[in-house]
Design a protein around this motif. Structure first.
Motif, PDB file in Angstrom:
ATOM      1  N   GLU A 143     -11.615  11.003   9.847  1.00 20.86           N
ATOM      2  CA  GLU A 143     -10.400  11.644   9.355  1.00 20.86           C
ATOM      3  C   GLU A 143      -9.757  10.805   8.256  1.00 20.86           C
ATOM      4  OE1 GLU A 143      -5.920  12.354  10.993  1.00 20.86           O
ATOM      5  OE2 GLU A 143      -7.553  12.418  12.433  1.00 20.86           O
ATOM      6  N   LYS A 144      -9.638   9.496   8.479  1.00 21.44           N
ATOM      7  CA  LYS A 144      -9.042   8.571   7.508  1.00 21.44           C
ATOM      8  C   LYS A 144      -9.965   7.375   7.408  1.00 21.44           C
ATOM      9  CE  LYS A 144      -4.324   9.913   8.281  1.00 21.44           C
ATOM     10  NZ  LYS A 144      -3.001   9.546   8.650  1.00 21.44           N
ATOM     11  N   PRO A 145     -10.835   7.330   6.428  1.00 14.72           N
ATOM     12  CA  PRO A 145     -11.828   6.269   6.358  1.00 14.72           C
ATOM     13  C   PRO A 145     -11.195   4.898   6.181  1.00 14.72           C
ATOM     14  CG  PRO A 145     -11.787   7.544   4.333  1.00 14.72           C
ATOM     15  CD  PRO A 145     -10.875   8.228   5.292  1.00 14.72           C
ATOM     16  N   SER A 146     -11.968   3.854   6.571  1.00 13.14           N
ATOM     17  CA  SER A 146     -11.447   2.498   6.478  1.00 13.14           C
ATOM     18  C   SER A 146     -11.266   2.067   5.030  1.00 13.14           C
ATOM     19  CB  SER A 146     -12.364   1.524   7.211  1.00 13.14           C
ATOM     20  OG  SER A 146     -13.632   1.526   6.626  1.00 13.14           O
ATOM     21  N   VAL A 147     -11.930   2.733   4.118  1.00 11.06           N
ATOM     22  CA  VAL A 147     -11.699   2.469   2.707  1.00 11.06           C
ATOM     23  C   VAL A 147     -11.005   3.693   2.137  1.00 11.06           C
ATOM     24  CG1 VAL A 147     -12.757   2.007   0.482  1.00 11.06           C
ATOM     25  CG2 VAL A 147     -13.772   1.060   2.531  1.00 11.06           C
ATOM     26  N   VAL A 148      -9.816   3.509   1.665  1.00  7.46           N
ATOM     27  CA  VAL A 148      -9.065   4.620   1.099  1.00  7.46           C
ATOM     28  C   VAL A 148      -9.111   4.460  -0.406  1.00  7.46           C
ATOM     29  CG1 VAL A 148      -6.854   5.781   1.039  1.00  7.46           C
ATOM     30  CG2 VAL A 148      -7.602   4.671   3.131  1.00  7.46           C
ATOM     31  N   THR A 149      -9.748   5.412  -1.064  1.00  7.97           N
ATOM     32  CA  THR A 149      -9.921   5.304  -2.507  1.00  7.97           C
ATOM     33  C   THR A 149      -9.532   6.605  -3.164  1.00  7.97           C
ATOM     34  OG1 THR A 149     -12.198   6.079  -2.424  1.00  7.97           O
ATOM     35  CG2 THR A 149     -11.860   3.714  -2.247  1.00  7.97           C
ATOM     36  N   LYS A 150      -9.464   6.560  -4.461  1.00  4.60           N
ATOM     37  CA  LYS A 150      -9.278   7.786  -5.223  1.00  4.60           C
ATOM     38  C   LYS A 150     -10.589   8.559  -5.160  1.00  4.60           C
ATOM     39  CE  LYS A 150      -6.151   5.447  -8.306  1.00  4.60           C
ATOM     40  NZ  LYS A 150      -6.006   4.766  -9.557  1.00  4.60           N
ATOM     41  N   PRO A 151     -10.565   9.881  -5.079  1.00  3.58           N
ATOM     42  CA  PRO A 151     -11.803  10.641  -4.968  1.00  3.58           C
ATOM     43  C   PRO A 151     -12.675  10.463  -6.210  1.00  3.58           C
ATOM     44  CG  PRO A 151      -9.887  12.108  -5.050  1.00  3.58           C
ATOM     45  CD  PRO A 151      -9.376  10.712  -5.081  1.00  3.58           C
ATOM     46  N   ALA A 152     -13.949  10.265  -5.951  1.00  2.00           N
ATOM     47  CA  ALA A 152     -14.892  10.117  -7.059  1.00  2.00           C
ATOM     48  C   ALA A 152     -15.311  11.499  -7.542  1.00  2.00           C
ATOM     49  CB  ALA A 152     -16.116   9.344  -6.594  1.00  2.00           C
ATOM     50  N   THR A 153     -15.556  11.603  -8.822  1.00  2.00           N
ATOM     51  CA  THR A 153     -16.025  12.876  -9.354  1.00  2.00           C
ATOM     52  C   THR A 153     -17.545  12.856  -9.361  1.00  2.00           C
ATOM     53  OG1 THR A 153     -15.909  12.006 -11.595  1.00  2.00           O
ATOM     54  CG2 THR A 153     -14.000  13.231 -10.795  1.00  2.00           C
ATOM     55  N   LYS A 154     -18.127  13.952  -8.952  1.00  2.43           N
ATOM     56  CA  LYS A 154     -19.579  14.059  -8.891  1.00  2.43           C
ATOM     57  C   LYS A 154     -20.080  14.672 -10.188  1.00  2.43           C
ATOM     58  CE  LYS A 154     -23.265  16.016  -6.111  1.00  2.43           C
ATOM     59  NZ  LYS A 154     -23.614  16.835  -4.981  1.00  2.43           N
ATOM     60  N   ARG A 155     -21.069  14.030 -10.779  1.00  2.00           N
ATOM     61  CA  ARG A 155     -21.646  14.561 -12.008  1.00  2.00           C
ATOM     62  C   ARG A 155     -22.652  15.639 -11.648  1.00  2.00           C
ATOM     63  NH1 ARG A 155     -23.355   9.964 -16.120  1.00  2.00           N
ATOM     64  NH2 ARG A 155     -23.123  11.677 -17.549  1.00  2.00           N
ATOM     65  N   GLU A 156     -22.477  16.777 -12.227  1.00  3.20           N
ATOM     66  CA  GLU A 156     -23.399  17.870 -11.966  1.00  3.20           C
ATOM     67  C   GLU A 156     -24.381  17.976 -13.120  1.00  3.20           C
ATOM     68  OE1 GLU A 156     -21.577  21.544 -10.958  1.00  3.20           O
ATOM     69  OE2 GLU A 156     -20.086  20.571  -9.698  1.00  3.20           O
ATOM     70  N   THR A 157     -25.638  18.189 -12.766  1.00  2.40           N
ATOM     71  CA  THR A 157     -26.661  18.374 -13.790  1.00  2.40           C
ATOM     72  C   THR A 157     -27.312  19.726 -13.566  1.00  2.40           C
ATOM     73  OG1 THR A 157     -28.311  17.274 -12.432  1.00  2.40           O
ATOM     74  CG2 THR A 157     -27.129  15.905 -14.024  1.00  2.40           C
ATOM     75  N   THR A 158     -27.665  20.365 -14.636  1.00  2.61           N
ATOM     76  CA  THR A 158     -28.355  21.643 -14.531  1.00  2.61           C
ATOM     77  C   THR A 158     -29.712  21.488 -15.179  1.00  2.61           C
ATOM     78  OG1 THR A 158     -27.303  22.350 -16.577  1.00  2.61           O
ATOM     79  CG2 THR A 158     -26.264  23.030 -14.542  1.00  2.61           C
ATOM     80  N   ALA A 211       0.858  -1.188   0.000  1.00  2.00           N
ATOM     81  CA  ALA A 211       0.000   0.000   0.000  1.00  2.00           C
ATOM     82  C   ALA A 211       0.895   1.239   0.000  1.00  2.00           C
ATOM     83  CB  ALA A 211      -0.907   0.002   1.227  1.00  2.00           C
ATOM     84  N   TRP A 212       0.401   2.314  -0.573  1.00  3.15           N
ATOM     85  CA  TRP A 212       1.180   3.544  -0.724  1.00  3.15           C
ATOM     86  C   TRP A 212       0.437   4.742  -0.143  1.00  3.15           C
ATOM     87  CZ3 TRP A 212       6.021   3.120  -2.716  1.00  3.15           C
ATOM     88  CH2 TRP A 212       6.324   1.939  -3.401  1.00  3.15           C
ATOM     89  N   ARG A 213       1.183   5.757   0.197  1.00  2.26           N
ATOM     90  CA  ARG A 213       0.714   7.075   0.620  1.00  2.26           C
ATOM     91  C   ARG A 213      -0.280   6.989   1.778  1.00  2.26           C
ATOM     92  NH1 ARG A 213       1.874   7.091  -4.711  1.00  2.26           N
ATOM     93  NH2 ARG A 213       3.212   8.732  -5.491  1.00  2.26           N
ATOM     94  N   LYS A 214      -1.453   7.608   1.648  1.00  4.04           N
ATOM     95  CA  LYS A 214      -2.447   7.658   2.739  1.00  4.04           C
ATOM     96  C   LYS A 214      -2.927   6.261   3.111  1.00  4.04           C
ATOM     97  CE  LYS A 214      -3.452  12.228   3.051  1.00  4.04           C
ATOM     98  NZ  LYS A 214      -3.029  12.962   4.199  1.00  4.04           N
ATOM     99  N   THR A 215      -3.071   5.396   2.116  1.00  2.00           N
ATOM    100  CA  THR A 215      -3.493   4.026   2.395  1.00  2.00           C
ATOM    101  C   THR A 215      -2.441   3.334   3.258  1.00  2.00           C
ATOM    102  OG1 THR A 215      -4.601   3.983   0.242  1.00  2.00           O
ATOM    103  CG2 THR A 215      -4.292   1.876   1.350  1.00  2.00           C
ATOM    104  N   ALA A 216      -1.160   3.552   2.975  1.00  2.00           N
ATOM    105  CA  ALA A 216      -0.074   2.969   3.765  1.00  2.00           C
ATOM    106  C   ALA A 216      -0.104   3.503   5.197  1.00  2.00           C
ATOM    107  CB  ALA A 216       1.270   3.275   3.116  1.00  2.00           C
ATOM    108  N   PHE A 273      -2.673   4.634   6.819  1.00  2.00           N
ATOM    109  CA  PHE A 273      -3.848   4.057   7.467  1.00  2.00           C
ATOM    110  C   PHE A 273      -3.564   2.623   7.919  1.00  2.00           C
ATOM    111  CE2 PHE A 273      -7.769   1.641   7.318  1.00  2.00           C
ATOM    112  CZ  PHE A 273      -8.588   2.389   8.142  1.00  2.00           C
ATOM    113  N   CYS A 274      -2.959   1.831   7.025  1.00  2.00           N
ATOM    114  CA  CYS A 274      -2.650   0.432   7.346  1.00  2.00           C
ATOM    115  C   CYS A 274      -1.692   0.339   8.522  1.00  2.00           C
ATOM    116  CB  CYS A 274      -2.070  -0.281   6.126  1.00  2.00           C
ATOM    117  SG  CYS A 274      -3.263  -0.514   4.788  1.00  2.00           S
ATOM    118  N   GLU A 275      -0.670   1.184   8.514  1.00  2.00           N
ATOM    119  CA  GLU A 275       0.311   1.178   9.597  1.00  2.00           C
ATOM    120  C   GLU A 275      -0.357   1.495  10.930  1.00  2.00           C
ATOM    121  OE1 GLU A 275       4.448   3.397  10.888  1.00  2.00           O
ATOM    122  OE2 GLU A 275       3.117   4.374   9.472  1.00  2.00           O
TER     123      GLU A 275
END
Length: 140
Positions: A117-132, A52-57, A59-61
């Motif tokens: 602060e550091k969720p148990s699932v560390v993922t890449k941020p999802a993009t939110k689709r905006e509709t007008t 695991a790398w970065r924030k996920t690492a 969190f695991c530690e």
């Protein structure tokens, strides 16, 4: 597509290091039980290395210990090296994108503030689709 999903128990405490450029890295292995019994009536177990790398690492530690049950999602990778006998060897490991705690085998469990602060699932941020809303009539 190269995506693996595994659930198992840590076989040892995670080993954390930092690269020369300051990137956090954490290594651990999980014991993953197979779905079906072998001819002897037992379940075989596979031992899978995880990196695991970065924030996920980080969190695991902080939260994982030997015996913790985790789900890991990531990419299957290989590396080759030369063994002491001179033969070429191949190592398989999961490069973790996500690590989710299923249960923790120690007295220190994450508090709600820590999880926020550091969720148990560390993922890449999802993009939110905006509709007008459209005020004009649709042409069909």
């Amino acid at each position: 597509m190269n995506k693996c999903f595994l659930t198992g128990n840590l076989t040892r405490n995670p080993e954390s290091t930092t690269t020369q450029s300051g990137i956090a890295m954490c290594k651990f292995s999980i014991a993953v039980q197979r779905r079906f019994k072998n001819p002897d009536g037992d379940y075989d177990v596979d031992f899978i290395n995880v990196v695991a790398w970065r924030k996920t690492a980080e969190f695991c530690e902080k939260y994982l210990k030997k015996g913790s049950r985790v789900s890991v999602a990531g990419e299957l990778n290989t590396s080759t090296y030369q063994g002491q006998d001179g033969n070429k060897r191949t190592n398989f490991y999961i490069n973790a994108d996500e690590v989710e705690i299923q249960s923790i085998k120690n007295e220190e469990t994450p508090q709600e503030d820590d999880i926020n602060e550091k969720p148990s699932v560390v993922t890449k941020p999802a993009t939110k689709r905006e509709t007008t809303p459209v005020d004009e009539e649709l042409p069909f």
